[in-house]
Scaffold this active site. Structure first.
Site, PDB file in Angstrom:
ATOM      1  N   SER A  48       0.844  -1.206   0.000  1.00  0.00           N
ATOM      2  CA  SER A  48       0.000   0.000   0.000  1.00  0.00           C
ATOM      3  C   SER A  48       0.873   1.248   0.000  1.00  0.00           C
ATOM      4  CB  SER A  48      -0.881   0.054   1.250  1.00  0.00           C
ATOM      5  OG  SER A  48      -1.558  -1.139   1.462  1.00  0.00           O
ATOM      6  N   TYR A 137      -1.610 -10.537   3.713  1.00  0.00           N
ATOM      7  CA  TYR A 137      -1.645  -9.126   4.130  1.00  0.00           C
ATOM      8  C   TYR A 137      -3.072  -8.845   4.588  1.00  0.00           C
ATOM      9  CZ  TYR A 137      -1.461  -3.974   3.460  1.00  0.00           C
ATOM     10  OH  TYR A 137      -1.550  -2.607   3.622  1.00  0.00           O
ATOM     11  N   LYS A 166       0.747 -10.303   7.797  1.00  0.00           N
ATOM     12  CA  LYS A 166       1.042  -8.885   8.064  1.00  0.00           C
ATOM     13  C   LYS A 166      -0.283  -8.313   8.511  1.00  0.00           C
ATOM     14  CE  LYS A 166       2.339  -4.701   5.460  1.00  0.00           C
ATOM     15  NZ  LYS A 166       1.302  -3.759   5.871  1.00  0.00           N
ATOM     16  N   THR A 168      -2.508  -5.523   9.516  1.00  0.00           N
ATOM     17  CA  THR A 168      -2.742  -4.077   9.527  1.00  0.00           C
ATOM     18  C   THR A 168      -4.155  -3.830  10.028  1.00  0.00           C
ATOM     19  OG1 THR A 168      -1.127  -3.792   7.771  1.00  0.00           O
ATOM     20  CG2 THR A 168      -2.619  -1.965   8.142  1.00  0.00           C
ATOM     21  N   GLY A 190       1.157  -4.216  11.621  1.00  0.00           N
ATOM     22  CA  GLY A 190       1.087  -3.351  10.444  1.00  0.00           C
ATOM     23  C   GLY A 190       0.791  -1.878  10.671  1.00  0.00           C
ATOM     24  N   ASP A 192       2.046   1.366  12.546  1.00  0.00           N
ATOM     25  CA  ASP A 192       3.233   1.810  13.275  1.00  0.00           C
ATOM     26  C   ASP A 192       2.879   2.458  14.616  1.00  0.00           C
ATOM     27  OD1 ASP A 192       3.650   1.295  10.643  1.00  0.00           O
ATOM     28  OD2 ASP A 192       4.667   3.174  10.176  1.00  0.00           O
ATOM     29  N   GLU A 193       1.689   3.080  14.667  1.00  0.00           N
ATOM     30  CA  GLU A 193       1.278   3.772  15.893  1.00  0.00           C
ATOM     31  C   GLU A 193       0.992   2.807  17.042  1.00  0.00           C
ATOM     32  OE1 GLU A 193       0.181   3.875  12.837  1.00  0.00           O
ATOM     33  OE2 GLU A 193      -1.891   4.491  12.625  1.00  0.00           O
TER      34      GLU A 193
END
Ligand code: MN9
Length: 292
Positions: A48, A137, A166, A168, A190, A192-193
């Protein structure tokens, strides 16, 4: 079960373009070298973040080839080959295999909605035809399909080439269930925060877009987590979240490209229909770069 042994911080590689949306190979090289110096363990290519869903198959293949040429055997490489249709994905998976990629990954087929049986077949065909370890994903808000622990257990039971997920999604109970029920698989966080939270719930590592410019911060976070220095890991996650919240306000990929451009790697525009960064966004990115 296909245990890749992959772990650590993987950058979901951005794609630098010229104004005509052709690939800026020089910037790609600079971005990769900067990330390798930051200590990241690998790259997730043409996902993405790389704007792959806005690119032709031919351009995706060009990027896969160049990234392998530039990195050689220095880091692990996962090629994202997911698309709206199985044939294009198989085509890209075979190409990634011929280039020497370590693994492939695919988002669930999107736009049309499919029964789970069709989604399973898509993954199995990509894995079997390419004979590559495959990461699902799982991006429910992007693809419309959400992997559940039940479907995950069925799929990994049915196809040994499946290597991991993965994830997210903010559903870290699901992440924990994937890993707890099948410990041999590799699970990447997935978003980052919530990287630290994902690691705490069992993720082996993390794949993310902000690592393009904050790789060293997240490598330090991962290292702190691994040695049990949770205070340090939390402080680093807080620093990152402060920045990511600004990125989310103005558009994550445009902001990341602006930051890297300000840092000296000319990233060019995002592909349409992604809008250019507003002037207010540009000013906010200047502030962030000053604070890095
Ligand atoms: O690859 C990225 N996911 C998406 C991972 O862009 C869908 C993340 O790194 C996010 O960009 C990031 C900001 O929300 O966590």
């Amino acid at each position: 079960m296909n245990n890749t042994g992959m772990k650590g911080i993987f950058t979901a590689l951005l794609t630098p373009f010229y104004d005509d949306y052709s690939l800026n190979a020089q910037s790609l090289k600079e971005l990769i070298e900067f990330n390798i110096k930051s200590g990241v363990n690998g790259f997730y290519v043409c996902g993405s973040t790389g704007e792959a869903m806005l690119m032709s198959t031919a351009q995706r293949k060009e990027i896969l080839r160049l990234v392998k040429e530039i990195t050689g055997d220095r880091v692990k490489l996962i090629a994202h080959v997911g698309s709206t249709n199985t044939d294009d994905s198989v085509n890209m998976a075979l190409y990634a295999r011929s280039l020497g990629y370590d693994a492939i990954s695919a988002v669930a087929p999107y736009y049309y909605s499919y029964p789970v049986s069709a989604i399973k077949e898509y993954y199995y065909e990509i894995a079997r035809k390419s004979e590559m370890p495959l990461f699902i994903y799982n991006f429910p808000t992007g693809s419309g399909f959400g992997l559940t622990p039940e479907i995950c257990a069925e799929m990994f039971g049915e196809e040994p080439l499946l290597a991991g997920v993965k994830h997210t999604s903010t559903d870290l109970f699901a992440l924990n269930s994937f890993k707890r029920e099948i410990p041999s698989i590799t699970v990447f966080n997935g978003f980052d925060e919530i990287c630290l939270a994902g690691l705490a719930m069992g993720a082996d590592g993390a794949i993310g877009s902000t690592y393009n410019f904050m790789g060293s911060k997240f490598v330090a976070l991962y290292d702190a987590f691994c040695v049990g220095d949770i205070g340090k890991a939390q402080a680093l996650q807080n620093e990152a979240c402060k920045i990511i919240s600004v990125l989310c306000k103005y558009g994550v990929f445009q902001c990341e490209k602006e930051i890297l451009t300000l840092m000296g790697i000319d990233m060019g525009p995002c592909r349409k229909p992604i809008l250019p960064l507003s002037d207010e966004g540009k000013a906010a990115m200047k502030e962030i770069v000053r604070s890095l």
